[in-house]
Design a protein around this motif. Structure first.
Motif, PDB file in Angstrom:
ATOM      1  N   ARG A 293      64.642  65.979  11.860  1.00 16.22           N
ATOM      2  CA  ARG A 293      64.209  66.736  13.214  1.00 16.22           C
ATOM      3  C   ARG A 293      62.921  65.937  14.514  1.00 16.22           C
ATOM      4  O   ARG A 293      63.186  65.275  15.347  1.00 16.22           O
ATOM      5  N   LEU A 294      62.232  65.447  13.985  1.00 17.49           N
ATOM      6  CA  LEU A 294      60.752  65.291  14.513  1.00 17.49           C
ATOM      7  C   LEU A 294      61.293  63.739  15.700  1.00 17.49           C
ATOM      8  O   LEU A 294      61.332  63.082  16.008  1.00 17.49           O
ATOM      9  N   ARG A 295      62.330  63.011  14.252  1.00 20.68           N
ATOM     10  CA  ARG A 295      62.671  61.944  15.213  1.00 20.68           C
ATOM     11  C   ARG A 295      63.782  62.432  16.725  1.00 20.68           C
ATOM     12  O   ARG A 295      62.867  61.416  17.810  1.00 20.68           O
ATOM     13  N   GLY A 296      64.236  63.329  16.314  1.00 19.43           N
ATOM     14  CA  GLY A 296      64.961  64.019  17.397  1.00 19.43           C
ATOM     15  C   GLY A 296      64.264  64.302  18.403  1.00 19.43           C
ATOM     16  O   GLY A 296      64.318  64.075  20.239  1.00 19.43           O
TER      17      GLY A 296
END
Lengths: 477, 257
Positions: free
Chosen positions: A245-248
């Motif tokens: 999620r954090l990559r997004g």
């Protein structure tokens, strides 16, 4: 970093002297290629301590020359590329096999094979089991142990370098952004620098800050994704799911600046296409702080798991000697203790004054994971300070670059998230590209993955592979 | 163990409420292009056509048309237009069932005909459970990354009954990215043939649809259309994950927003 010269001023060196120079001075090879227009080999070497580039050329009169690889192994893939693209044979090259399988130019070659009743071979790809680019891996095993891994690429070959000749054209910038789609900013910046130097354009502080912010966001997004994937490959699911999620969220920050999650359309020769207002800078700061806080938490739990550390430590080791001899770059080199980073070693004015460079020395998966996390922290600090500077920076001053200098050569270097991106551009008598050579960091580093698998369990392959996360299309072009 | 639980608590539930609530995209996101014919001076001007890197925009018959299957959403046309007639909206719902539906042309095709659901029998088979094999055929890793991201917990693709699987034998169809390089042609065909029928084929991104920026390269096949029949076209360079998700859900006749 940018280096520019007239072609006529590049020193000529006979092949023997070139070999001695490379071997004796232990130079790091950034590019080696053949320029068909004047039939010379061009050699670009980097001196990371002094922050200098040096360039020499060697005439190739016939279709054969004595290979540099036996004395200077870092040239091995470059020479294979020259053989495949221009049919110039490097004699006594230990392994002259195809690089990208261009139409039957070399013909089929066999895979290296370990013979014996108890040995076996495992073949993987080109279509992989996940959502990944294609490539073929051939393992020579005895039981669970891999003795040799051969990596065969070329499936992604799109013929970009060939189409760049005669440019710049309308397609040139989109080509740069898709050389390796996860490094759009890195390659686009190397291209912009190159064009700007050949057209004598100097971009302003605001442009440079915005470009540098985009580059570090690209690094943060990719490193975060890789940390998650590394956790996933050892079965540690919390970090895998949070980091996905954090990559997004980091990609969305790029989209916040320019509308594209991969930074497409942000950079253009002579400037940038989007600016940030004071309110937008503050909003971005807030987003970054929140996301980085979550990232910290997601990654810290990883280091507290003994199971994870047990799988990371001592797996897939690359030694410093291998990194030096074979010319590995970027994170892979830094994970063996080599202090090698274009942002710091080469001149960038005062752009990177606030940046620190992390280095680890164990050369294993653990080192490459740790290094990623340290680099993420450094990128975060850098973006924060760059955003601060951006508040006071003078407004954008877009310049449209004029015609390029003719009969010239420019080398531009950018430290992409995988490592050194090198673009070499030679213009013809009317200022158009007559050779545009792209060297993605993956071109140097695929050999590192092959070496790291020696004497490893085959089940550690996904983990080792992910710890490098190299580009297939950046290699195949 | 405790710190893992503590972290789980801190990270909160992040799966989006889509399709119950719309997903907020960044303001600068470039979705469906729009041409204002009242502003367009196409009788005397072809500036947009001149700057398009892929020939997606043409001014034939004196009215511009945009082929979303070729469009890179790069903004060059809208920057070049002297009357600001071309703009990019925030609408991410771009997938279509037919190649020709991707061409927005005057006078009545400026409305995009969004993807249709599968035929009844196919819907009965796959409407609630679709397994896809992803094939990257010279994709630059942007389409791949934004397809992969659908599996993360924000989008959580599997709650719609859709999964990416590791073997063509487990799959109901293929999702292809990239312009299909000549070096991947055989592998792509073999993978397609290894999927048991009836199969679904999805072309994701400008490259897979038309060859994109690599159209006309002798090293590529110029997209999927020439090789095998395609059921769903998802345009973009790369398509936003929401564009892909929206297309898949329309194909399966599931609720979208």
């Amino acid at each position: 970093m940018i280096y520019k010269t007239k072609i006529s001023q590049i020193p000529l060196l006979p092949l023997g002297a070139l070999k001695n120079e490379l071997v004796k001075k232990e130079k790091r090879l950034s590019a080696l290629f053949f320029h068909p227009a004047d039939r010379h080999l061009y050699v670009v070497c980097s001196d990371d301590e002094k922050g200098e580039l040096s360039l020499v050329k060697t005439p190739i009169e016939t279709y054969r020359y004595e290979s540099l690889t036996p004395a200077y192994p870092a040239a091995h893939l470059f020479e294979r590329e020259i053989l495949e693209t221009h049919q110039i044979v490097p004699e006594n090259h230990p392994w002259p096999k195809p690089v990208r399988y261009l139409k039957d130019l070399i013909g089929d070659t066999n895979f290296y094979r370990i013979e014996g009743l108890e040995s076996h071979e495992v073949a993987v790809g080109p279509v992989h089991a996940g959502v990944i680019e294609p490539g073929h891996f051939r393992f020579q095993c005895h039981g669970e142990t891999v003795y040799h891994l051969e990596i065969s690429l070329g499936y992604q070959h799109r013929g970009i370098e060939k189409k760049l000749i005669g440019g710049p054209s309308l397609r040139t910038l989109p080509y740069m952004e898709t050389l390796a789609g996860d490094t759009s900013i890195g390659h686009a910046w190397a291209f912009c620098k190159n064009i700007e130097s050949l057209s004598n354009v100097v971009v302003g502080e605001r442009e440079n800050l915005l470009r540098a912010i985009m580059l570090e966001l690209e690094r943060l997004a990719n490193h975060t994704g890789d940390m998650g994937a590394l956790a996933g490959d050892v079965g540690f699911l919390p970090t895998l799911s949070y980091c996905g999620r954090l990559r997004g969220d980091y990609l969305n920050m790029s989209a916040f600046i320019c509308g594209s999650r991969f930074g497409r359309g942000m950079l253009k020769p002579g400037g940038v296409s989007f600016d940030l207002s004071l309110d937008q800078i503050k909003e971005l700061e807030l987003k970054l702080d929140n996301v980085f806080k979550d990232t910290k938490g997601a990654i810290n739990v990883l280091w507290h798991s003994n199971m994870v550390l047990n799988r990371f430590e001592g797996t897939g080791v690359i030694t410093q000697k291998e990194a030096r001899d074979l010319g590995f770059v970027g994170m892979v080199a830094r994970s063996t203790g080599l202090n090698l980073d274009v942002r710091k070693n080469f001149d960038h004015g005062d752009l990177y004054n606030d940046l620190s460079i992390a280095v680890c020395d164990s050369g294993d998966v653990f080192a490459r994971a740790t290094l990623r996390w340290l680099e993420m922290k450094n990128s975060y600090t850098f973006i924060k300070s760059a955003l601060n500077k951006l508040k006071k920076a003078p407004p954008l001053n877009p310049i449209k670059p004029g015609p390029l200098e003719s009969d010239s050569l420019a080398v531009s270097l950018v430290e992409g998230w995988r490592g050194e991106i090198c673009h070499v551009n030679i213009t013809n008598s009317v200022g158009m590209f007559s050779t545009y050579k792209v060297i993605d960091p993956s071109f140097h580093n695929w050999t590192a993955l092959a070496l790291s698998l020696r004497n490893q369990e085959i089940s550690d392959f996904p983990l080792c592979n992910k710890s490098f996360n190299l580009s297939y299309c950046g290699h195949d072009l | 163990m405790l710190d893992v639980l503590r972290e789980r608590f801190k990270q909160k539930k992040r799966t989006s409420a889509y399709p119950k609530k719309p997903v907020q995209l960044s303001e600068r996101f470039r979705g469906r292009p729009q041409i204002d014919l009242n502003l367009c001076k196409s009788t005397e001007c072809v500036e947009c056509e001149k700057v398009c890197p892929t020939g997606a925009i043409t001014c034939k018959d004196q009215k511009p048309s945009i082929d979303l299957g070729k469009c890179l959403f790069c903004l060059e046309c809208s920057k070049a237009c002297p009357t600001q007639a071309i703009s990019f909206t925030n609408d991410y719902r771009l997938a279509t069932s037919r190649r020709s539906d991707l061409v927005l042309s005057a006078p009545d095709h400026y409305e995009l005909k969004k993807a249709q659901a599968l035929k009844k029998e196919m819907l009965r088979l796959y409407g609630r459970s679709l397994k896809l094999r992803q094939i990257s055929a010279a994709g630059c890793n942007a389409c791949e990354a934004d397809t992969n991201v659908l599996g993360t917990l924000f989008f959580d693709l599997s709650r719609f009954g859709i999964q990416i699987v590791a073997s063509p034998r487990h799959a109901d169809g293929i999702l292809v990215t990239g312009p299909v390089s000549k070096n991947m042609e055989v592998a792509l065909r073999k993978t397609y043939e290894a999927v048991p029928g009836p199969r679904i084929v999805i072309a994701t991104g400008a490259c897979a649809i038309s060859g994109g920026i690599f159209s006309g390269h002798e090293e590529t096949c110029g997209g999927l259309d020439a090789m095998i029949p395609v059921d769903l076209y998802i345009p973009g360079c790369p398509p936003h994950p929401m564009t892909i998700l929206d297309g898949l859900l329309r194909l399966l006749s599931q609720k979208t927003n």
